[in-house]
Structure formats: C-alpha cells, structure tokens
Motif scaffolding. Sequence first.
Motif, PDB file in Angstrom:
ATOM      1  N   PHE A  78     -50.578  65.502 -71.169  1.00 32.43           N
ATOM      2  CA  PHE A  78     -51.941  64.968 -71.186  1.00 32.43           C
ATOM      3  C   PHE A  78     -51.957  63.437 -71.273  1.00 32.43           C
ATOM      4  CE2 PHE A  78     -52.636  69.402 -72.115  1.00 32.43           C
ATOM      5  CZ  PHE A  78     -53.656  69.667 -71.213  1.00 32.43           C
ATOM      6  N   ASN A  81     -51.560  62.520 -67.680  1.00 32.52           N
ATOM      7  CA  ASN A  81     -52.784  62.838 -66.952  1.00 32.52           C
ATOM      8  C   ASN A  81     -53.916  61.874 -67.320  1.00 32.52           C
ATOM      9  OD1 ASN A  81     -55.549  64.511 -67.118  1.00 32.52           O
ATOM     10  ND2 ASN A  81     -54.379  65.075 -65.312  1.00 32.52           N
ATOM     11  N   VAL A  84     -53.956  58.364 -65.787  1.00 37.09           N
ATOM     12  CA  VAL A  84     -54.297  58.150 -64.379  1.00 37.09           C
ATOM     13  C   VAL A  84     -55.665  57.476 -64.192  1.00 37.09           C
ATOM     14  CG1 VAL A  84     -54.786  59.332 -62.193  1.00 37.09           C
ATOM     15  CG2 VAL A  84     -52.729  59.908 -63.484  1.00 37.09           C
ATOM     16  N   LEU A  88     -56.469  53.943 -62.400  1.00 33.16           N
ATOM     17  CA  LEU A  88     -57.212  53.990 -61.133  1.00 33.16           C
ATOM     18  C   LEU A  88     -58.394  53.010 -61.177  1.00 33.16           C
ATOM     19  CD1 LEU A  88     -57.951  55.424 -58.398  1.00 33.16           C
ATOM     20  CD2 LEU A  88     -59.268  57.043 -59.751  1.00 33.16           C
ATOM     21  N   PHE A  89     -59.160  53.094 -62.249  1.00 33.31           N
ATOM     22  CA  PHE A  89     -60.354  52.248 -62.329  1.00 33.31           C
ATOM     23  C   PHE A  89     -59.979  50.774 -62.522  1.00 33.31           C
ATOM     24  CE2 PHE A  89     -62.267  56.407 -63.864  1.00 33.31           C
ATOM     25  CZ  PHE A  89     -62.814  56.682 -62.625  1.00 33.31           C
ATOM     26  N   PHE A 344     -68.255  64.472 -58.139  1.00 27.53           N
ATOM     27  CA  PHE A 344     -67.221  64.233 -59.152  1.00 27.53           C
ATOM     28  C   PHE A 344     -67.705  64.691 -60.521  1.00 27.53           C
ATOM     29  CE2 PHE A 344     -66.153  61.324 -62.651  1.00 27.53           C
ATOM     30  CZ  PHE A 344     -64.835  61.713 -62.860  1.00 27.53           C
ATOM     31  N   LEU A 347     -67.823  68.459 -60.795  1.00 28.92           N
ATOM     32  CA  LEU A 347     -66.497  69.055 -60.900  1.00 28.92           C
ATOM     33  C   LEU A 347     -65.862  68.734 -62.245  1.00 28.92           C
ATOM     34  CD1 LEU A 347     -65.202  68.337 -57.293  1.00 28.92           C
ATOM     35  CD2 LEU A 347     -65.556  70.592 -58.308  1.00 28.92           C
ATOM     36  N   VAL A 355     -61.251  74.476 -68.678  1.00 28.79           N
ATOM     37  CA  VAL A 355     -60.180  74.186 -69.627  1.00 28.79           C
ATOM     38  C   VAL A 355     -60.582  74.667 -71.017  1.00 28.79           C
ATOM     39  CG1 VAL A 355     -58.868  72.349 -70.742  1.00 28.79           C
ATOM     40  CG2 VAL A 355     -59.220  72.292 -68.281  1.00 28.79           C
ATOM     41  N   MET A 358     -59.927  78.319 -71.269  1.00 26.98           N
ATOM     42  CA  MET A 358     -58.500  78.638 -71.379  1.00 26.98           C
ATOM     43  C   MET A 358     -57.961  78.320 -72.771  1.00 26.98           C
ATOM     44  SD  MET A 358     -56.810  77.689 -67.688  1.00 26.98           S
ATOM     45  CE  MET A 358     -57.132  75.945 -67.797  1.00 26.98           C
TER      46      MET A 358
ATOM     47  N   ALA B 104     -60.603  60.360 -58.101  1.00 22.25           N
ATOM     48  CA  ALA B 104     -61.111  60.832 -59.395  1.00 22.25           C
ATOM     49  C   ALA B 104     -61.255  62.351 -59.388  1.00 22.25           C
ATOM     50  CB  ALA B 104     -62.444  60.166 -59.715  1.00 22.25           C
ATOM     51  N   ILE B 105     -61.717  62.907 -58.249  1.00 21.57           N
ATOM     52  CA  ILE B 105     -61.846  64.366 -58.145  1.00 21.57           C
ATOM     53  C   ILE B 105     -60.459  65.005 -58.175  1.00 21.57           C
ATOM     54  CG2 ILE B 105     -62.470  66.239 -56.554  1.00 21.57           C
ATOM     55  CD1 ILE B 105     -64.911  64.480 -55.738  1.00 21.57           C
ATOM     56  N   TRP B 107     -57.972  63.890 -59.699  1.00 21.02           N
ATOM     57  CA  TRP B 107     -57.529  63.841 -61.096  1.00 21.02           C
ATOM     58  C   TRP B 107     -58.094  65.017 -61.896  1.00 21.02           C
ATOM     59  CZ3 TRP B 107     -60.880  62.971 -65.304  1.00 21.02           C
ATOM     60  CH2 TRP B 107     -60.236  63.025 -66.537  1.00 21.02           C
ATOM     61  N   VAL B 108     -59.359  65.377 -61.638  1.00 22.50           N
ATOM     62  CA  VAL B 108     -59.959  66.519 -62.339  1.00 22.50           C
ATOM     63  C   VAL B 108     -59.126  67.777 -62.075  1.00 22.50           C
ATOM     64  CG1 VAL B 108     -61.955  68.062 -62.495  1.00 22.50           C
ATOM     65  CG2 VAL B 108     -62.305  65.589 -62.325  1.00 22.50           C
ATOM     66  N   PHE B 109     -58.759  67.993 -60.791  1.00 19.06           N
ATOM     67  CA  PHE B 109     -57.964  69.189 -60.477  1.00 19.06           C
ATOM     68  C   PHE B 109     -56.578  69.109 -61.117  1.00 19.06           C
ATOM     69  CE2 PHE B 109     -61.052  69.462 -56.918  1.00 19.06           C
ATOM     70  CZ  PHE B 109     -61.612  70.671 -57.308  1.00 19.06           C
ATOM     71  N   PHE B 110     -56.025  67.924 -61.158  1.00 18.06           N
ATOM     72  CA  PHE B 110     -54.726  67.707 -61.805  1.00 18.06           C
ATOM     73  C   PHE B 110     -54.830  68.068 -63.293  1.00 18.06           C
ATOM     74  CE2 PHE B 110     -51.760  64.035 -63.330  1.00 18.06           C
ATOM     75  CZ  PHE B 110     -50.695  64.900 -63.490  1.00 18.06           C
ATOM     76  N   PHE B 111     -55.924  67.672 -63.901  1.00 17.35           N
ATOM     77  CA  PHE B 111     -56.175  67.962 -65.317  1.00 17.35           C
ATOM     78  C   PHE B 111     -56.248  69.478 -65.556  1.00 17.35           C
ATOM     79  CE2 PHE B 111     -59.508  68.464 -68.698  1.00 17.35           C
ATOM     80  CZ  PHE B 111     -58.735  68.009 -69.758  1.00 17.35           C
ATOM     81  N   VAL B 112     -57.052  70.162 -64.721  1.00 18.80           N
ATOM     82  CA  VAL B 112     -57.181  71.620 -64.868  1.00 18.80           C
ATOM     83  C   VAL B 112     -55.830  72.282 -64.614  1.00 18.80           C
ATOM     84  CG1 VAL B 112     -58.290  73.695 -63.941  1.00 18.80           C
ATOM     85  CG2 VAL B 112     -59.615  71.588 -64.199  1.00 18.80           C
ATOM     86  N   ILE B 114     -52.701  71.125 -65.011  1.00 20.79           N
ATOM     87  CA  ILE B 114     -51.685  71.059 -66.075  1.00 20.79           C
ATOM     88  C   ILE B 114     -52.116  71.868 -67.301  1.00 20.79           C
ATOM     89  CG2 ILE B 114     -50.661  68.866 -65.329  1.00 20.79           C
ATOM     90  CD1 ILE B 114     -51.987  67.580 -67.740  1.00 20.79           C
ATOM     91  N   ALA B 115     -53.426  71.839 -67.598  1.00 13.66           N
ATOM     92  CA  ALA B 115     -53.888  72.659 -68.721  1.00 13.66           C
ATOM     93  C   ALA B 115     -53.584  74.122 -68.434  1.00 13.66           C
ATOM     94  CB  ALA B 115     -55.381  72.451 -68.951  1.00 13.66           C
ATOM     95  N   ALA B 116     -53.842  74.551 -67.182  1.00 12.30           N
ATOM     96  CA  ALA B 116     -53.649  75.963 -66.844  1.00 12.30           C
ATOM     97  C   ALA B 116     -52.172  76.360 -66.902  1.00 12.30           C
ATOM     98  CB  ALA B 116     -54.217  76.250 -65.458  1.00 12.30           C
ATOM     99  N   ILE B 118     -49.799  75.049 -68.616  1.00 11.61           N
ATOM    100  CA  ILE B 118     -49.325  75.055 -70.004  1.00 11.61           C
ATOM    101  C   ILE B 118     -49.811  76.311 -70.718  1.00 11.61           C
ATOM    102  CG2 ILE B 118     -49.586  73.909 -72.237  1.00 11.61           C
ATOM    103  CD1 ILE B 118     -49.463  71.236 -70.696  1.00 11.61           C
TER     104      ILE B 118
END
Lengths: 368, 439
Positions: A78, A81, A84, A88-89, A344, A347, A355, A358, B104-105, B107-112, B114-116, B118
């Motif tokens: 994390f 993650n 990033v 980026l910003f 964005f 999503l 998350v 989960m 950025a979008i 990144w959201v999928f990347f976040f989900v 890695i959480a998934a 793990i």
Amino acid sequence: MFESVVPQVDPIAVPSPIWLIKFLMTLTFILHLLAMNFVLGGGVIAAVNEIKGRRSGKEHHFLLSRRLSKALPIAMAFTINLGVPPLLFLQVLYGHFFYTSSIIMAWPWLSVIFFVILAYYGYYLYNFRFEKLSGGRFWVVGGSALFLTIVAFLYTNNMTLMLTPSTWKEVYVGSASGAFLNLGELTLIPRFLHFFIAALAVGGLFVIIYGLLKRKTEPEFSQWAVKHGTWWFLVPTFIQFIVGIIFLITLPRDILLLLLGDSIPGTIFFLLAIMGALGSVMIFMLSLQKDEPKPLLYAGFVIVLFTIFSMVMVRDVVRSGYIAEYFSVGQLEVNPQTGIILLFLLLFISGLAVVGWMVQKSIQAAKT
Amino acid sequence: MLNYPVWEIPYLGGGLLIAIVATIHVFIAHFAIGGGLFLVMTERKAYRENDERILDYVQRHSRFFLLLTLVLGAMTGVGIWFTIGLVSPAATSSLISIFVWGWAIEWVFFFVEIAAIIVYFYTWRKLQPKVHLAIGWIYFIAAWMSLFIINGIVAFMLTPGAWTETRLFMDGFFNPTYWPALVSRTLVCFALAGIYAILTASVFTDKELRGKMVRYAAKWSLPAIILLPLSLYWYYGSLPGIAQEILTGGLPFIYNTAILSVVAGIALFVLVAVAAWLFPSRVPVAYSILLLLVGFTVMTSAERVREAIRKPYVLYDYMYTHSVLKGEEYNLREEGILKAWGWGKHDDINDDTILRAGQDVFRAQCMACHTIGGYNDVLKVSENFTVDDLEIVVLELEHFRGYMPPFAGSFDEARAVAEYIISVKEDRTANLSTIRSGR
C-alpha cells in the motif's frame, strides 16, 4: 556561473481544476506518508525488538516482531500504491522541475526501484521464514529497513534538488551522466532526518494501535505494547524538536520568513504544526501515567494526524516559495475534462466500497 | 520544444534502458492478469472435482504468483514510469498532461487489484469457497481493467488517431490500434498464464497430478497462441503506412526482430503441445523454464518492434523522438537548437567552442536514440563519412535516412555536430593505433 534554466511548461492544458489536483495530491500524500512511516518505522522497531528480545529474553519483544513481520509486506504494497497518485499529481503541476532534477541525479533516482524491490523481498522473507531465520532475523528486517532509509534519502535528494534550479545547469554542463547527489544542499541532511525520525515516531503510534486492538485477547501484551509504542513516539519526537530547529535555520532566509509572517497560510500552518507536535507529546506523556490511557491516546492520534496535515501544508508553502521566481501553479493553462473526472470519482468510490467489502470479509475470516 | 536536459547513458542509450525495464515488466504484468483468471478457474475446478490436491497446488501457485506479481511486477511498472521520465521527459510529461485522469483511474484499479490479491492469498481455506472465489474474480477484473486503461495510453503513442486534431481524451484513448492491441494483449495474458502454470506444476506437483495440470495449463496457452496471429494481423492493418513499411522490411533489423517473434511464437506452440501430449507427467523444471524463455523472446521482440515502428516519433504525429514538436523544426532551424534547449555550455559557435557546441547539439538532438560506441552507435553509422558528408546528411536526415526525424537546428549547429562526431571518431582511431603501435 550559468543562468538558471527551467524547462518550458507542457503546452497541453491541465485537464482539471488545479484545486482538485492539489487536494488529491495532499490527501494521497498524507496517506502515503502514514503507510511509509509504518514500513520504515515499523521495520526499525521490529529490528530493535529482535535485539532487545535476544538480550532480555522477554517474550513480548519477539511477539511484537512476529506481528510486525506479518504486517510489513502488506503495508509495503500500500505504500507503493499510495505513492503513485502524489507522484502523478506532482508531475502534473511541477513536472518541469521534477523531471529535470530527476535527470540530473538519474542513476541514484532509478536505484530507488532496486532498493524498494530488495526491501520488499526482505520483508517477505522475514514474514514467511520467521522461525527458520531465527538468529538471522535482525539482519533481514534491519537490512530491509536500511534499504528503505536509503530510498528516503534519495527522495530527499530529489525533492530538494527540484527546488533549486539555479544549481542545475552547472552540474549538467559538467557531466550529463546523471550520477549527481544533492550533497551540497544545506537543508538535505536536516530534511532527511526530519522525515526519518518522524517515521520512527509514527511507527510507534502503529504499535500503540496494535496494542489497543489486542486488549481483550492478550491483555498483558496489549498493555506492554501500548507503553512500548508510546516510548517509540516520545523519544524520536524529543529529538525531532532539535532536528526541526536545525532544519528551520538551514532554510534560506526568505523561505523561513514565509513561515514567520510573510505568508499567512505558511505562518498559520506552521504554528498549528508546532502546537500539534507539542500537544501530542504532552498527551502521550500523560497517557503513560494513566490506568486507562485509551481516551488520551485517541486524542493523541487525532492531534498527530492534524499535525501531519499542517506539516504537509507547510511543505507546500515552502515548495512554492523556493520556485516562486520561476513558476507558480496559477500560470498553468486549465481545460477540465469534466466527464473523465466524474468517471474517476465514481470508480474511486466504487473501488473503496469493493475494498471495504473484502476487508470486512477478511476480518470475519480472521475471527473464525 | 520541451527543453529538458538529456541523460547520457553509456553503451545502452535511453531506448535500450527503457526496453530492459519494460520487457521484464510486461512479461510479469501480462501473467498477473491471465494468471488471475487461472487462479479462480483452477480453484473452482478443485471444488467441482472435489480434489484436495488441485486445491493444494493452486494455493502454492498463488504464493508464487503473489511474490512475483505484487513485488517484481508492481515495482518494475513503477520502474518504467521512472525510466521514461528520465529518458523521455517531454513525452512523459505530455502523456501525463493528456491522460492524468486515465492514470488516476488506472491507479484505482491497481489499488483494488493489490487489495484483492492480498485478501485472496491470506484467506485461503478461511472463507467460504464462494466468497473466496468472488475475491479472486474481483482481482482478475481489476487487473484486466488496469490493462484496459494502460492499453489506451500505450497504443496512443503509436496511433493517436483523431486526437491530433480534436485534442479530446476519448479520441486519443480509443485510438485506431486500441482494440486490436487489447485483444492481442489479452491473448498474451492467457498464453502466459498457461506457461507459468506449467512451471509451478513442474515444481509443486507429483507425477500423477502433474500430468493433469500440465495438460490443463496447455489448454490455456495453445488456443491463445493460435489466435494471436489473427489479432496481430488486425493490429497490423490499423497501423500507419510508414509503420507498416518499417515492419515489412524498411528497417532490416526490425523486420528480423519481427520474424524472430513469429518463429519463437511457433516454437512456443510446438514446445507446449509436445510437453502436453507426449510427457505431461514428466515435464522437468528445466523444460518449463525453457518455455518461459521462449515466451520471453516472443514478447520482448514483439514489444521491441512496436517501439521501433513509431519512428520518427515518440508520440506519433505530435512529437519527434528528439522531443521536438512536429512543425517546430522550421523555427528551430532559424533560431538554433542550442538557444532553445538552454543546456549547452556556450551560446555561440566559433572556432574555440565548436567541438563543445557540437557535443551539446549531439546531446540535444541525437542522444535520444544514438550512443557513442554503444547501441545504435553514431560512429558506426557515419563510418566512412568526412565532416562535409556528415553535415549534409545531418541537414537532410529525413531524406537520407528515412525514419529519422528532421534535424532541428541551424546550419552552424549541423556543422558543429558533424565536427564533433568526426573528431570523436578520429580520437578513437588515433588512440587505437597508439595502443597497437605501443605493442
């Protein structure tokens, strides 16, 4: 001496209101800092407890190291993650500074990837081979923490170098090989120490939180962990007051003055940060004497979070101040892509919900 | 132009450095997607057949999967980002400005994702099968969605389509090669899922189960490898004319690399099929490593070709490989590159400064692709040239050397860079003969 060169701003307009980028950058940077503090501070704490455990034979030290070993690789995922989006910003707003300083220190900067991979595998080794490693554990977890400390140092190099365009050209004309480190920068070491020591202190807070979570199931360990974590917060924070003062006086005079009256947000957030730091130290000291420290500890967490937020704002004022003669974000052309921004956000919220579901399931699984 | 300093990387040059980091990444990242579906489908198979041994195998496979994709896969992905920022800062900056919200979008999928993975890994045998499978599905969907996003940005570099006119996000994102590239990459994901599974089967399973799992894994790879040429043909048809020309022989080296990719692809098919039909229960670890190496060759050469056919652009029809925006070269010929670039030692060129100015012109205009004495060696490509020859070629690059961008500098600067390159060559020859005569 060469004149300062700052590359041109990208001609493509920023597809978003600037405030939204700044908001998300600040938010995700704070989250990244918390996770980073855990993997770095937590790694150091685990390593120290390995030694203390061996010397004193006290079970609690090993127990804490064992629990940390399980959490460190997850926190690492994390940390990466959450690193990033702020990066980026940062590139959206300050890319022409950031890319240039990165190129000037290209090899050290690229080696960040290498050190993170080493540290990450070290943490997994520490977790998956905890029993087998036995005596080697200190070296494995300590090694990972050391690699992450190097990463922190390299980041400090780049984040300071990107603020001082006046130094760039001379270095580049001398050599384009990208082997530079910003060692001549006066604020480098204090700034690095400021972040590193904060990681130890916040790492201590995570130990307190873990202790609080174990109150019912392991009361004795819980009490010990809360105290142990509190000391990890207090001692580094005392040292931080000295490091912080040195960091302040090494800042260029006009930047320092931004925090002492020249900039209203700079001054306010600086004051709040100082008050927060002092307040949290007092609260955590008081908590050591209480039989029921929980309410004080919770208050302490809130104050620390608030302090981190204020410090991040101060950092932003300092950054803008350094580069004010070349650039301010107000100069960027803006042309928002509203539809994509909404997509964005949608999503992002859905992702958090998924998350959350989960995590809830895995907590259930852990209980059974 | 976006005037960034240019990083001098000895021997490799920037392009090859990116290629090294990128090929490691894509070889793991595509597995991270296809392998995700492999995890859920195989776990489901274990439940359906009520086979504890299969379940045990998937669990072990998932540990290998976690350690490879979450650490090396994720970090080399960040590594590409770091590397392109160092080698092509102007192009990186543009990709980020155009697609911030795409990134950025992603990144959201990347976040989900890695959480998934793990949660999936740490809840083996602790959750109801149905819930555990659902988490596996979340992982796979998030992983594939991250491909769905990044594919748009990668394909944009080669075929920006209507974006160059409209400057609209969606035009750039769903560009002419978007769909064929997405289908091709998805097929690669499944092909890799199979050959990585053959590796873990050869390590983790006994003979009895290995036969079953190798045949099962081959069913993931073989259909994907058969379909791949069709989707690549579709991809080829969506390419710009010059790119097709480079691919079919315009640049012999690239043509050969493309052929290598095809041959390795056929070899991979044959090797997997032979293993699955002739000795599935006796596939040795070395053989499965060979499969991975051949698969790596297919991917590396294909990605290499995709990068090369973008010449003379880094962002097609928008920015040349040397970071000069299309159309800007005319101004720069008047104004001079050194002044616009700003990172040279001298502002003016005279007899004293000409060699250093030439070196700076080389950095600004040539070093994005060429090295001195290494990969794409400028000394080699100008082997029999005099300074005058080289000067003429430099001024007419786009004509003499198709697929190279036009030189964007003044006449004096063309002269300076020619002087510089020839002087380096003469120095080296002189050194060499000194060494030889010394002996």
